[in-house]
Design a protein around this motif. Structure first.
Motif, PDB file in Angstrom:
ATOM      1  N   LEU A 213     -16.316  -2.868  -0.910  1.00  0.00           N
ATOM      2  CA  LEU A 213     -15.166  -2.111  -0.178  1.00  0.00           C
ATOM      3  C   LEU A 213     -15.064  -0.637  -0.497  1.00  0.00           C
ATOM      4  O   LEU A 213     -14.467  -0.027   0.425  1.00  0.00           O
ATOM      5  N   VAL A 214     -15.565  -0.237  -1.613  1.00  0.00           N
ATOM      6  CA  VAL A 214     -15.715   1.036  -1.985  1.00  0.00           C
ATOM      7  C   VAL A 214     -16.288   2.245  -0.786  1.00  0.00           C
ATOM      8  O   VAL A 214     -15.799   3.068  -0.475  1.00  0.00           O
ATOM      9  N   LYS A 215     -17.326   1.532  -0.250  1.00  0.00           N
ATOM     10  CA  LYS A 215     -17.995   2.131   0.856  1.00  0.00           C
ATOM     11  C   LYS A 215     -17.232   2.389   2.205  1.00  0.00           C
ATOM     12  O   LYS A 215     -17.065   3.320   2.815  1.00  0.00           O
ATOM     13  N   GLN A 216     -16.508   1.435   2.469  1.00  0.00           N
ATOM     14  CA  GLN A 216     -15.428   1.425   3.483  1.00  0.00           C
ATOM     15  C   GLN A 216     -14.394   2.601   3.230  1.00  0.00           C
ATOM     16  O   GLN A 216     -13.867   3.264   4.178  1.00  0.00           O
ATOM     17  N   SER A 217     -13.720   2.419   1.869  1.00  0.00           N
ATOM     18  CA  SER A 217     -12.585   3.335   1.627  1.00  0.00           C
ATOM     19  C   SER A 217     -13.042   4.810   1.756  1.00  0.00           C
ATOM     20  O   SER A 217     -12.201   5.666   2.073  1.00  0.00           O
ATOM     21  N   THR A 218     -14.247   5.031   1.396  1.00  0.00           N
ATOM     22  CA  THR A 218     -14.576   6.535   1.678  1.00  0.00           C
ATOM     23  C   THR A 218     -14.662   6.868   2.931  1.00  0.00           C
ATOM     24  O   THR A 218     -14.430   8.287   3.229  1.00  0.00           O
ATOM     25  N   LEU A 219     -14.798   6.048   3.915  1.00  0.00           N
ATOM     26  CA  LEU A 219     -14.680   6.515   5.430  1.00  0.00           C
ATOM     27  C   LEU A 219     -13.442   6.600   5.814  1.00  0.00           C
ATOM     28  O   LEU A 219     -13.139   7.065   6.841  1.00  0.00           O
ATOM     29  N   GLN A 220     -12.416   6.095   5.173  1.00  0.00           N
ATOM     30  CA  GLN A 220     -11.096   5.931   5.643  1.00  0.00           C
ATOM     31  C   GLN A 220     -10.153   6.474   4.776  1.00  0.00           C
ATOM     32  O   GLN A 220      -9.646   5.849   4.315  1.00  0.00           O
ATOM     33  N   PRO A 221     -10.266   7.824   4.541  1.00  0.00           N
ATOM     34  CA  PRO A 221      -9.152   8.381   3.497  1.00  0.00           C
ATOM     35  C   PRO A 221      -7.728   8.210   3.956  1.00  0.00           C
ATOM     36  O   PRO A 221      -7.058   7.891   2.971  1.00  0.00           O
ATOM     37  N   ALA A 222      -7.513   7.859   5.073  1.00  0.00           N
ATOM     38  CA  ALA A 222      -6.118   7.487   5.379  1.00  0.00           C
ATOM     39  C   ALA A 222      -5.434   6.307   4.553  1.00  0.00           C
ATOM     40  O   ALA A 222      -4.376   5.989   4.589  1.00  0.00           O
ATOM     41  N   ALA A 223      -6.475   5.383   4.771  1.00  0.00           N
ATOM     42  CA  ALA A 223      -6.164   4.042   4.539  1.00  0.00           C
ATOM     43  C   ALA A 223      -6.607   3.816   2.850  1.00  0.00           C
ATOM     44  O   ALA A 223      -6.628   2.649   2.276  1.00  0.00           O
ATOM     45  N   LYS A 224      -6.831   4.992   2.146  1.00  0.00           N
ATOM     46  CA  LYS A 224      -7.122   4.847   0.709  1.00  0.00           C
ATOM     47  C   LYS A 224      -6.152   3.891  -0.237  1.00  0.00           C
ATOM     48  O   LYS A 224      -6.732   3.102  -0.781  1.00  0.00           O
ATOM     49  N   ASN A 225      -4.964   4.240  -0.062  1.00  0.00           N
ATOM     50  CA  ASN A 225      -3.999   3.341  -0.864  1.00  0.00           C
ATOM     51  C   ASN A 225      -4.007   1.822  -0.542  1.00  0.00           C
ATOM     52  O   ASN A 225      -4.062   1.131  -1.531  1.00  0.00           O
ATOM     53  N   MET A 226      -4.327   1.589   0.734  1.00  0.00           N
ATOM     54  CA  MET A 226      -4.415   0.204   1.172  1.00  0.00           C
ATOM     55  C   MET A 226      -5.607  -0.575   0.418  1.00  0.00           C
ATOM     56  O   MET A 226      -5.509  -1.533  -0.227  1.00  0.00           O
ATOM     57  N   TYR A 227      -6.548   0.295   0.452  1.00  0.00           N
ATOM     58  CA  TYR A 227      -7.946  -0.261  -0.103  1.00  0.00           C
ATOM     59  C   TYR A 227      -7.838  -0.429  -1.754  1.00  0.00           C
ATOM     60  O   TYR A 227      -8.246  -1.280  -2.440  1.00  0.00           O
ATOM     61  N   LYS A 228      -7.036   0.511  -2.559  1.00  0.00           N
ATOM     62  CA  LYS A 228      -6.763   0.687  -3.600  1.00  0.00           C
ATOM     63  C   LYS A 228      -6.030  -0.694  -4.087  1.00  0.00           C
ATOM     64  O   LYS A 228      -6.329  -1.167  -5.234  1.00  0.00           O
ATOM     65  N   LEU A 229      -5.160  -1.076  -3.269  1.00  0.00           N
ATOM     66  CA  LEU A 229      -4.196  -2.216  -3.657  1.00  0.00           C
ATOM     67  C   LEU A 229      -5.047  -3.321  -3.432  1.00  0.00           C
ATOM     68  O   LEU A 229      -4.748  -4.343  -4.505  1.00  0.00           O
ATOM     69  N   MET A 230      -5.801  -3.392  -2.531  1.00  0.00           N
ATOM     70  CA  MET A 230      -6.631  -4.848  -2.405  1.00  0.00           C
ATOM     71  C   MET A 230      -7.546  -4.915  -3.423  1.00  0.00           C
ATOM     72  O   MET A 230      -8.022  -5.617  -4.163  1.00  0.00           O
ATOM     73  N   ASP A 231      -8.407  -3.578  -3.906  1.00  0.00           N
ATOM     74  CA  ASP A 231      -9.234  -3.499  -5.200  1.00  0.00           C
ATOM     75  C   ASP A 231      -8.321  -4.134  -6.375  1.00  0.00           C
ATOM     76  O   ASP A 231      -8.992  -4.861  -7.162  1.00  0.00           O
ATOM     77  N   ASN A 232      -6.902  -3.488  -6.541  1.00  0.00           N
ATOM     78  CA  ASN A 232      -6.234  -3.962  -7.346  1.00  0.00           C
ATOM     79  C   ASN A 232      -6.103  -5.459  -7.585  1.00  0.00           C
ATOM     80  O   ASN A 232      -6.039  -6.294  -8.776  1.00  0.00           O
TER      81      ASN A 232
END
Length: 652
Positions: A213-232
């Motif tokens: 998922l880290v690879k996808q979050s780097t491509l979508q800076p706008a959705a960074k918080n959403m990916y961070k929440l999922m990672d959490n």
């Protein structure tokens, strides 16, 4: 008679004419089928001259699968050495280790078959090897599950961890897919990227899912918080630690808190703008509809079961498994489809019905290897004590006897079967006695190997039988020394007499003995029969004569005739052997000994005269006999005169 559970498999006999009557003959493991002259009414087909061999177990003829039989034999023998008096808690790790050894052997054979299937140019052979790989995959899958549920008997909490390992081991295609994704130029944009992430989550491999998922979050800076929440959420998911200080109750409380947090995120539509992350969130809360929509990633109902337990019932108890297994199988499989044999076997295992597992495997698999070894291991774990068969033997012994009987049909694997029979206390020896007599004795080396096995087990009747067979074979090939050696080993006096006669006939024809080393070293075996005693003593006479010990030679020769050890048919040869001694310058035979020789000669000639003259004997032979008699009389008369003079001179 008890009805069979399934219809027997129909075996087509190639080249057999339609409508013709077939005959058959049962062998120890195979059947011979042939066309008879009998024809049914209306049959017009011509007869086929071939005899067909129908093999019950084709696997023992596969070079790769033979490694499976050889390696598992060593494990089996090691298992039998575990002491019964050890406490069960000490034996359990040993049993688990042995189970893993069995599985590693299966996996090694499977990998070798896979390589051969890929490399071979023969399409038919590739298909055959592919089928064998599929069977071994199913065997290893069942064995692994039985190890988790029955042998290791993991309790609640640990049980799910073992089941996760089980699924991950047998659903390894996600790793291949992940490898392709990661090796591409842009992994996050690969068409299989989300399949890999979701597959990781379905298998509980959350750390690997986070890394992807880290690879996808780097491509979508706008959705960074959403990916961070999922990672959490993924990082906080608790897993039970059997070796830690945390109790199962503490873990359950912690897991419920995490589950509620994930559910809140889903209710708050935290991932509504990203369908992939929302899908993962639904999986984390254990939404059944979402899981069933991903059937192609789960691929099997038992993967669906383990994933459902992981995200809904992580503290499942062994006794509750059957309920979840049945419901997952019903939900996952098409209601119109009939469950495959593998599905039924796995379901029986989840229901802790060991005997049904063994029964279904016996029907579904094409040989007894799997059920025999698994049952033996389960029996050592004291899990089959309540189940005895109504025809005498217990289940373990019955299956081991069937498996070992199959091995005995193979030219080299029969040696492994001996150890299996040895470990069947009730009927093992009886089976071994019957089977060992059917081993083809192609060479003397193989015969000696069979005899050694029999002697170690005090199977004296089988030893005699094998020795007689080998003696007869050697005699037919005119190998008299070998034939005599085998007959002595068999302690067969009648056969030893027959071979001794042949030795003497050979001597009369050629004038020399064959196999002198054997005759010279007969030792106590001389006493086996009178004829063998004579053969040994007659050879001793020749040795004494060759060493110029004439007096001893003369005494021995006379004793052979006077004691009636020598056959009457051989007297003329013995008397002829006395001629050189009678012709010596020095007197060898005493007066008394000479009289005895004369008496023997007269007894022989009178018996020859009383028998009716044979019309078959040539005139030349009769003249030769008469000449010998005359020469002997002359030599005896001369020796008598010399002996009288010598003895009279000594007395004077």
């Amino acid at each position: 008679m008890e009805e069979v559970d399934v219809e027997p498999i129909i075996t087509n006999i190639p080249a057999a004419s339609d409508g013709n009557h077939l005959g058959f003959a049962w062998g120890p493991g195979d059947i011979l089928v042939y066309e008879t002259l009998y024809k049914t009414s209306g049959s017009t087909g011509s007869s086929c001259s071939f005899i067909h061999e129908v093999r019950k177990d084709e696997d023992i003829y596969s070079p790769i699968l033979r490694k499976l039989f050889n390696e598992s034999h060593h494990i089996f023998v090691g298992l039998q050495t575990i002491r019964e008096d050890l406490p069960s808690k000490n034996k359990k790790p040993q049993f688990v280790s042995i189970s893993k050894n069995y599985r590693s052997v299966i996996r090694a054979c499977m990998e070798e078959l896979q390589q051969v299937a890929v490399s071979t140019q023969d399409a038919e052979l590739a298909t055959k090897y592919g089928n064998q790989v599929s069977i071994l995959l199913a065997i290893e899958l069942i064995w692994n599950l039985c190890e988790v549920l029955f042998i290791d008997a993991a309790p609640a909490g640990s049980l799910l961890l073992h089941l996760l390992d089980w699924v991950r081991l047998h659903k390894a295609d996600v790793d291949e897919k992940a490898k392709d994704v990661l090796q591409s130029e842009s992994p996050a944009e690969h068409h299989s990227y989300w399949d890999v992430v979701v597959s990781y989550v379905l298998q509980g491999r959350l750390e690997e899912a986070r890394q992807m998922l880290v690879k996808q979050s780097t491509l979508q800076p706008a959705a960074k918080n959403m990916y961070k929440l999922m990672d959490n959420l993924l990082s906080k998911m608790p897993f039970y630690n059997p070796g830690g200080t945390q109790t199962l109750t503490d873990f359950d409380v912690k897991w419920r808190h995490w589950h509620e947090e994930v559910d809140r995120c889903l209710q708050d539509n935290s991932f509504a703008s990203n369908q992939h992350l929302e899908l993962i969130c639904k999986i984390l809360v254990g939404d059944e509809d979402t899981l069933l929509e991903r059937k192609e990633l789960l691929s099997t109902w038992y993967h669906f079961l383990v994933t459902r337990l992981l995200f809904c019932h992580p503290t499942v108890k062994p006794t509750e498994l059957h309920y979840y297994a049945q419901s997952c199988m019903t939900m996952f499989l098409d209601s119109r489809s009939v469950p495959e044999p593998l599905d039924s076997i796995l379901l029986a295992a989840f229901e802790f019905d060991i005997h049904q597992v063994i029964k279904d495997c016996s029907i579904a698999l094409n040989n007894w290897w799997f059920v025999a070894h698994l049952t033996d291991l389960l029996d050592h774990c004291k899990l089959l004590q309540s189940h005895n068969l109504h025809f005498g033997s217990n289940l373990r012994e019955f299956l081991l006897l069937e498996y070992a009987s199959g091995l005995f049909t193979h030219h080299s694997l029969w040696q492994l079967a001996v150890d299996y029979f040895d470990n069947c206390p009730e009927f093992g020896r009886v089976y071994l006695e019957l089977q060992i007599e059917r081993v083809p004795l192609d060479t003397e080396r193989k015969a000696l190997k069979v005899i050694r096995i029999c002697e170690q087990r005090q199977m004296s009747e089988q030893v005699r039988s094998i020795c007689k067979i080998m003696a007869m074979r050697a005699l037919r090939n005119n190998r008299l020394g070998s034939a005599l050696s085998w007959s002595i080993r068999a302690k067969d006096a009648a056969f030893a007499t027959l071979i001794s006669e042949r030795f003497l006939q050979d001597y009369c024809t050629r004038g020399t003995f064959s196999d002198l080393d054997l005759i010279d070293n007969l030792g106590p075996a001389l006493l086996l029969s009178d004829r063998l005693t004579f053969l040994g003593k007659y050879r001793e006479f020749h040795k004494l004569y060759g060493e110029k010990r004439f007096t001893e030679a003369a005494k021995l020769l006379l004793s052979l005739m006077s004691a009636k050890i020598a056959p009457r048919s051989f007297w003329m040869t013995l008397l002829t052997d006395a001629l050189p001694l009678l012709e010596q310058k020095e007197v060898i035979f005493t007066v008394e000994q000479t009289y005895e020789l004369m008496f023997c000669l007269e007894e022989l000639t009178s018996s020859l005269n009383t028998t009716s003259p044979s019309t078959d004997r040539p005139m030349q032979e009769e003249d030769l006999e008469l000449t010998k008699v005359e020469l002997l009389r002359l030599a005896l008369a001369r020796n008598l005169a010399m002996a009288i003079v010598k003895e009279g001179t000594v007395e004077a």
